[in-house]
Design a protein around this motif. Structure first.
Motif, PDB file in Angstrom:
ATOM      1  N   VAL A 174      35.748  45.401  26.631  1.00  0.00           N
ATOM      2  CA  VAL A 174      35.943  46.654  27.352  1.00  0.00           C
ATOM      3  C   VAL A 174      34.896  47.649  26.872  1.00  0.00           C
ATOM      4  CG1 VAL A 174      37.729  47.519  25.760  1.00  0.00           C
ATOM      5  CG2 VAL A 174      37.570  48.444  28.083  1.00  0.00           C
ATOM      6  N   ALA A 175      34.159  48.195  27.818  1.00  0.00           N
ATOM      7  CA  ALA A 175      33.135  49.195  27.509  1.00  0.00           C
ATOM      8  C   ALA A 175      33.751  50.573  27.696  1.00  0.00           C
ATOM      9  CB  ALA A 175      31.940  49.026  28.439  1.00  0.00           C
ATOM     10  N   THR A 176      33.565  51.428  26.708  1.00  0.00           N
ATOM     11  CA  THR A 176      34.140  52.760  26.778  1.00  0.00           C
ATOM     12  C   THR A 176      33.135  53.809  26.348  1.00  0.00           C
ATOM     13  OG1 THR A 176      35.955  54.185  26.050  1.00  0.00           O
ATOM     14  CG2 THR A 176      35.179  52.542  24.477  1.00  0.00           C
TER      15      THR A 176
ATOM     16  N   VAL B 102      35.502  44.543  31.222  1.00  0.00           N
ATOM     17  CA  VAL B 102      36.309  45.581  31.855  1.00  0.00           C
ATOM     18  C   VAL B 102      35.609  46.911  31.617  1.00  0.00           C
ATOM     19  CG1 VAL B 102      38.539  46.764  31.898  1.00  0.00           C
ATOM     20  CG2 VAL B 102      38.449  44.297  31.492  1.00  0.00           C
ATOM     21  N   MET B 103      35.453  47.683  32.697  1.00  0.00           N
ATOM     22  CA  MET B 103      34.829  49.000  32.549  1.00  0.00           C
ATOM     23  C   MET B 103      35.266  49.910  33.685  1.00  0.00           C
ATOM     24  SD  MET B 103      30.892  47.852  33.402  1.00  0.00           S
ATOM     25  CE  MET B 103      30.189  49.409  32.922  1.00  0.00           C
ATOM     26  N   ALA B 104      35.054  51.189  33.495  1.00  0.00           N
ATOM     27  CA  ALA B 104      35.381  52.178  34.514  1.00  0.00           C
ATOM     28  C   ALA B 104      34.323  52.154  35.612  1.00  0.00           C
ATOM     29  CB  ALA B 104      35.460  53.569  33.888  1.00  0.00           C
TER      30      ALA B 104
ATOM     31  N   THR C 205      27.694  50.874  35.850  1.00  0.00           N
ATOM     32  CA  THR C 205      28.654  49.889  36.340  1.00  0.00           C
ATOM     33  C   THR C 205      28.021  49.018  37.417  1.00  0.00           C
ATOM     34  OG1 THR C 205      30.449  51.424  35.848  1.00  0.00           O
ATOM     35  CG2 THR C 205      30.953  49.588  37.325  1.00  0.00           C
ATOM     36  N   GLN C 206      27.318  49.635  38.336  1.00  0.00           N
ATOM     37  CA  GLN C 206      26.650  48.883  39.393  1.00  0.00           C
ATOM     38  C   GLN C 206      25.637  47.912  38.808  1.00  0.00           C
ATOM     39  OE1 GLN C 206      27.424  48.857  42.629  1.00  0.00           O
ATOM     40  NE2 GLN C 206      25.923  47.244  42.904  1.00  0.00           N
ATOM     41  N   HIS C 207      24.935  48.347  37.787  1.00  0.00           N
ATOM     42  CA  HIS C 207      23.941  47.480  37.137  1.00  0.00           C
ATOM     43  C   HIS C 207      24.625  46.280  36.483  1.00  0.00           C
ATOM     44  CE1 HIS C 207      19.873  46.911  35.392  1.00  0.00           C
ATOM     45  NE2 HIS C 207      20.555  46.288  34.455  1.00  0.00           N
TER      46      HIS C 207
ATOM     47  N   VAL D 185      33.496  40.853  36.242  1.00  0.00           N
ATOM     48  CA  VAL D 185      33.589  42.257  35.828  1.00  0.00           C
ATOM     49  C   VAL D 185      34.765  42.882  36.563  1.00  0.00           C
ATOM     50  CG1 VAL D 185      32.402  44.487  35.677  1.00  0.00           C
ATOM     51  CG2 VAL D 185      31.082  42.356  35.492  1.00  0.00           C
ATOM     52  N   LEU D 186      35.692  43.456  35.812  1.00  0.00           N
ATOM     53  CA  LEU D 186      36.818  44.173  36.383  1.00  0.00           C
ATOM     54  C   LEU D 186      36.493  45.654  36.308  1.00  0.00           C
ATOM     55  CD1 LEU D 186      39.703  44.348  37.509  1.00  0.00           C
ATOM     56  CD2 LEU D 186      40.524  44.266  35.142  1.00  0.00           C
ATOM     57  N   VAL D 187      36.373  46.295  37.466  1.00  0.00           N
ATOM     58  CA  VAL D 187      36.021  47.710  37.522  1.00  0.00           C
ATOM     59  C   VAL D 187      37.257  48.503  37.908  1.00  0.00           C
ATOM     60  CG1 VAL D 187      34.546  49.428  38.638  1.00  0.00           C
ATOM     61  CG2 VAL D 187      33.666  47.134  38.207  1.00  0.00           C
ATOM     62  N   LEU D 188      37.554  49.523  37.103  1.00  0.00           N
ATOM     63  CA  LEU D 188      38.749  50.337  37.318  1.00  0.00           C
ATOM     64  C   LEU D 188      38.373  51.768  37.653  1.00  0.00           C
ATOM     65  CD1 LEU D 188      40.329  48.731  34.295  1.00  0.00           C
ATOM     66  CD2 LEU D 188      41.391  48.639  36.523  1.00  0.00           C
TER      67      LEU D 188
END
Length: 147
Positions: free
Chosen positions: A7-9, A114-116, A132-134, A143-146
């Motif tokens: 998870v990237a934060t 997982v990232m926003a 995120t797009q990159h 990739v799970l985008v929230l």
């Protein structure tokens, strides 16, 4: 299904929601969690010719950024442990956020990122593009985008 989730934060409100979702997903799957924060480098080139900063000043600022990142990751780690999730924290020092996220996922043998949907706001997002797009475009992993 997943064994290791990265998870990237960046500490933003939306990013905190992504962290909460990643922790829940890791708990459901009995997966390990890797929490990552990418710490930027001090923008030396922006100030060339107009202001002079000593290497000590630059080092002090970069140290403050690294300490802030570690404090944020320590909070994520505590939340994950409260949920019974095995967690590891990592930082990357780079201005190449998306590349750092993808590299960390490979390094930690993650099978999901997982990232926003976004973290940067305003003009920075327009100038720098969507990290995120990159990640979505260049990652071989799911990739799970929230949002």
């Amino acid at each position: 299904m997943f064994k290791r989730i990265l998870v990237a934060t960046d500490g933003s409100t939306l990013s905190k929601k992504a962290v909460a979702s990643a922790i829940a997903l890791a708990a459901q799957n009995d997966a390990d969690l890797v929490a990552l924060n990418v710490v930027p480098r001090y923008p030396r080139s922006y100030f060339e010719g107009s202001m002079t900063f000593s290497p000590e000043d630059i080092g002090r600022v970069e140290k403050q950024w690294a300490e802030k990142a570690q404090a944020m990751l320590d909070t994520v780690s505590a939340r994950a442990k409260e949920s019974g999730v095995r967690v590891k924290t990592a930082t990357a020092n780079s201005d190449l956020v998306a590349e750092s996220i993808i590299a960390a996922a490979k390094k930690h043998k993650s099978d999901l990122i997982v990232m926003a949907s976004h973290g940067r706001k305003g003009i920075k997002r327009l100038l720098l593009g969507s990290e995120t797009q990159h990640v979505l475009a260049h990652s071989a992993l799911p990739v799970l985008v929230l949002r």
